[in-house]
Design a protein around this motif. Structure first.
Motif, short mmCIF file in Angstrom:
data_model
loop_
_atom_site.label_atom_id
_atom_site.label_comp_id
_atom_site.label_asym_id
_atom_site.label_seq_id
_atom_site.Cartn_x
_atom_site.Cartn_y
_atom_site.Cartn_z
N ALA A 1 -9.93 -6.16 0.01
CA ALA A 1 -10.54 -7.12 0.94
C ALA A 1 -9.50 -7.65 1.93
O ALA A 1 -9.78 -7.79 3.13
CB ALA A 1 -11.19 -8.26 0.17
N TRP A 2 -8.30 -7.94 1.44
CA TRP A 2 -7.24 -8.44 2.32
C TRP A 2 -6.84 -7.35 3.31
O TRP A 2 -6.65 -7.62 4.49
CB TRP A 2 -6.06 -8.88 1.46
N HIS A 3 -6.69 -6.12 2.83
CA HIS A 3 -6.33 -4.99 3.68
C HIS A 3 -7.37 -4.80 4.79
O HIS A 3 -7.03 -4.49 5.93
CB HIS A 3 -6.22 -3.73 2.82
N ASP A 4 -8.65 -5.00 4.44
CA ASP A 4 -9.74 -4.78 5.39
C ASP A 4 -9.90 -5.91 6.41
O ASP A 4 -10.55 -5.73 7.43
CB ASP A 4 -11.07 -4.60 4.65
N THR A 5 -9.30 -7.07 6.14
CA THR A 5 -9.52 -8.23 7.01
C THR A 5 -8.28 -8.78 7.70
O THR A 5 -8.41 -9.63 8.58
CB THR A 5 -10.17 -9.38 6.20
N SER A 6 -7.10 -8.31 7.33
CA SER A 6 -5.87 -8.83 7.91
C SER A 6 -5.19 -7.77 8.77
O SER A 6 -4.95 -6.65 8.32
CB SER A 6 -4.90 -9.26 6.80
N GLU A 7 -4.88 -8.13 9.99
CA GLU A 7 -4.19 -7.19 10.88
C GLU A 7 -2.84 -6.79 10.30
O GLU A 7 -2.45 -5.62 10.34
CB GLU A 7 -4.00 -7.83 12.26
N ALA A 8 -2.10 -7.75 9.75
CA ALA A 8 -0.79 -7.45 9.17
C ALA A 8 -0.92 -6.54 7.96
O ALA A 8 -0.20 -5.55 7.83
CB ALA A 8 -0.08 -8.76 8.77
N ILE A 9 -1.85 -6.84 7.06
CA ILE A 9 -1.98 -6.08 5.81
C ILE A 9 -2.64 -4.72 6.05
O ILE A 9 -2.42 -3.78 5.29
CB ILE A 9 -2.73 -6.91 4.75
N SER A 10 -3.37 -4.58 7.13
CA SER A 10 -3.98 -3.28 7.43
C SER A 10 -2.92 -2.21 7.68
O SER A 10 -3.21 -1.02 7.60
CB SER A 10 -4.91 -3.38 8.64
N LYS A 11 -1.68 -2.61 7.97
CA LYS A 11 -0.58 -1.67 8.17
C LYS A 11 -0.04 -1.10 6.86
O LYS A 11 0.70 -0.12 6.86
CB LYS A 11 0.58 -2.36 8.89
N VAL A 12 -0.36 -1.73 5.74
CA VAL A 12 0.20 -1.35 4.43
C VAL A 12 -0.34 0.01 3.99
O VAL A 12 -1.55 0.19 3.85
CB VAL A 12 -0.09 -2.43 3.37
N ASN A 13 0.57 0.95 3.77
CA ASN A 13 0.22 2.29 3.27
C ASN A 13 0.79 2.56 1.89
O ASN A 13 0.62 3.66 1.36
CB ASN A 13 0.71 3.36 4.24
N TYR A 14 1.51 1.62 1.32
CA TYR A 14 2.05 1.77 -0.03
C TYR A 14 1.06 1.16 -1.03
O TYR A 14 0.20 0.36 -0.65
CB TYR A 14 3.44 1.12 -0.14
N PRO A 15 1.13 1.53 -2.30
CA PRO A 15 0.20 0.99 -3.30
C PRO A 15 0.36 -0.53 -3.47
O PRO A 15 1.47 -1.05 -3.57
CB PRO A 15 0.60 1.72 -4.58
N MET A 16 -0.79 -1.20 -3.52
CA MET A 16 -0.84 -2.64 -3.76
C MET A 16 -1.43 -2.84 -5.16
O MET A 16 -2.64 -2.67 -5.36
CB MET A 16 -1.72 -3.32 -2.70
N ILE A 17 -0.57 -3.17 -6.11
CA ILE A 17 -0.98 -3.27 -7.52
C ILE A 17 -1.58 -4.63 -7.81
O ILE A 17 -1.01 -5.66 -7.45
CB ILE A 17 0.21 -3.02 -8.46
N GLY A 18 -2.72 -4.62 -8.50
CA GLY A 18 -3.33 -5.85 -9.00
C GLY A 18 -2.83 -6.12 -10.41
O GLY A 18 -2.75 -5.21 -11.23
N ASP A 19 -2.50 -7.37 -10.68
CA ASP A 19 -1.97 -7.76 -11.99
C ASP A 19 -2.73 -8.98 -12.53
O ASP A 19 -2.12 -9.99 -12.88
CB ASP A 19 -0.47 -8.05 -11.87
N PRO A 20 -4.07 -8.91 -12.61
CA PRO A 20 -4.82 -10.08 -13.06
C PRO A 20 -4.57 -10.45 -14.53
O PRO A 20 -4.79 -11.60 -14.91
CB PRO A 20 -6.28 -9.69 -12.83
N THR A 21 -4.07 -9.51 -15.32
CA THR A 21 -3.75 -9.81 -16.74
C THR A 21 -2.35 -10.40 -16.88
O THR A 21 -1.98 -10.85 -17.96
CB THR A 21 -3.83 -8.54 -17.61
N HIS A 22 -1.57 -10.35 -15.81
CA HIS A 22 -0.20 -10.87 -15.74
C HIS A 22 0.79 -10.02 -16.55
O HIS A 22 1.94 -10.44 -16.75
CB HIS A 22 -0.12 -12.34 -16.19
N GLN A 23 0.38 -8.84 -17.00
CA GLN A 23 1.26 -7.98 -17.79
C GLN A 23 2.53 -7.62 -17.04
O GLN A 23 3.64 -7.77 -17.56
CB GLN A 23 0.53 -6.70 -18.22
N LEU A 24 2.38 -7.14 -15.80
CA LEU A 24 3.56 -6.75 -15.03
C LEU A 24 4.43 -7.94 -14.67
O LEU A 24 5.66 -7.87 -14.75
CB LEU A 24 3.13 -6.05 -13.74
N SER A 25 3.81 -9.03 -14.27
CA SER A 25 4.58 -10.23 -13.92
C SER A 25 5.38 -10.74 -15.11
O SER A 25 6.52 -11.19 -14.94
CB SER A 25 3.64 -11.32 -13.39
#
Length: 187
Positions: free
Chosen positions: A81-105
């Motif tokens: 959603a952020w990628h689709d709505t932000s001009e700055a983030i629309s440039k991102v071509n690298y993987p954007m990992i979600g960490d809702p379980t906080h495991q990686l953090s």
């Protein structure tokens, strides 16, 4: 205890990458250089400036054989959603990992438990899965991709040239040092 020279812990997570949802794991990153860039949250203030700076420098990371992974405690759906709505983030071509379980953090020791968000943590991981560079910022302090590129180049250089070290302000092609008894007290 520092995470420097430790091997990243096993993980599996969902990411948004090039218009698709993909799974990323410790096995995905094995065998190549990787950069993990943790940030507090999507749809915020400093975060898009950093991710855009990384996007603007992504081709250089790729030329060096480095994959960049941005990570926040948001979901991969929020990243899309952020990628689709932000001009700055629309440039991102690298993987954007979600960490809702906080495991990686938690694995990378950047989680602010009481807030459920990550600190600004940057980690350079070598092909063996060892953390070679670690930098953690207060969330009000943004990072610079060009400095991260310099650090990755230094880490790759010393990995390819055992016994040499990169002094302060080292840039690719500059002179390195070979620690020895002869150098003690002469620098």
């Amino acid at each position: 205890m520092s995470l420097i020279n430790t091997v990243i812990k096993p993980f599996k997570a969902q990411a948004f990458h090039n218009g698709k949802f993909i799974e990323v794991s410790n096995e995905t990153v094995a065998g190549k250089w990787a950069v993990f860039v943790f940030y507090p949250a999507d749809f915020t203030f400093v975060c898009p400036t950093e991710l855009e700076d990384l996007a603007d420098n992504y081709a250089e990371f790729q030329k060096m054989g480095v994959e960049v992974y941005s990570v926040s405690t948001d979901t991969h759906f929020a990243h899309k959603a952020w990628h689709d709505t932000s001009e700055a983030i629309s440039k991102v071509n690298y993987p954007m990992i979600g960490d809702p379980t906080h495991q990686l953090s938690r694995n990378f020791d950047v989680l602010i438990e009481e807030e459920g968000i990550a600190l600004r943590g940057t980690f350079v991981v070598n092909p063996e899965g060892e953390i070679k560079v670690l930098e953690i910022h207060d969330n009000g302090i943004g990072r610079v991709a060009s400095e991260l590129l310099r650090k990755v180049k230094a880490a790759q250089y010393i990995a390819a040239h055992p016994g040499e070290v990169c002094p302060a302000k080292w840039e690719e092609g500059a002179k390195t040092l070979t620690p020895s008894l002869d150098l003690v007290g002469k620098i």
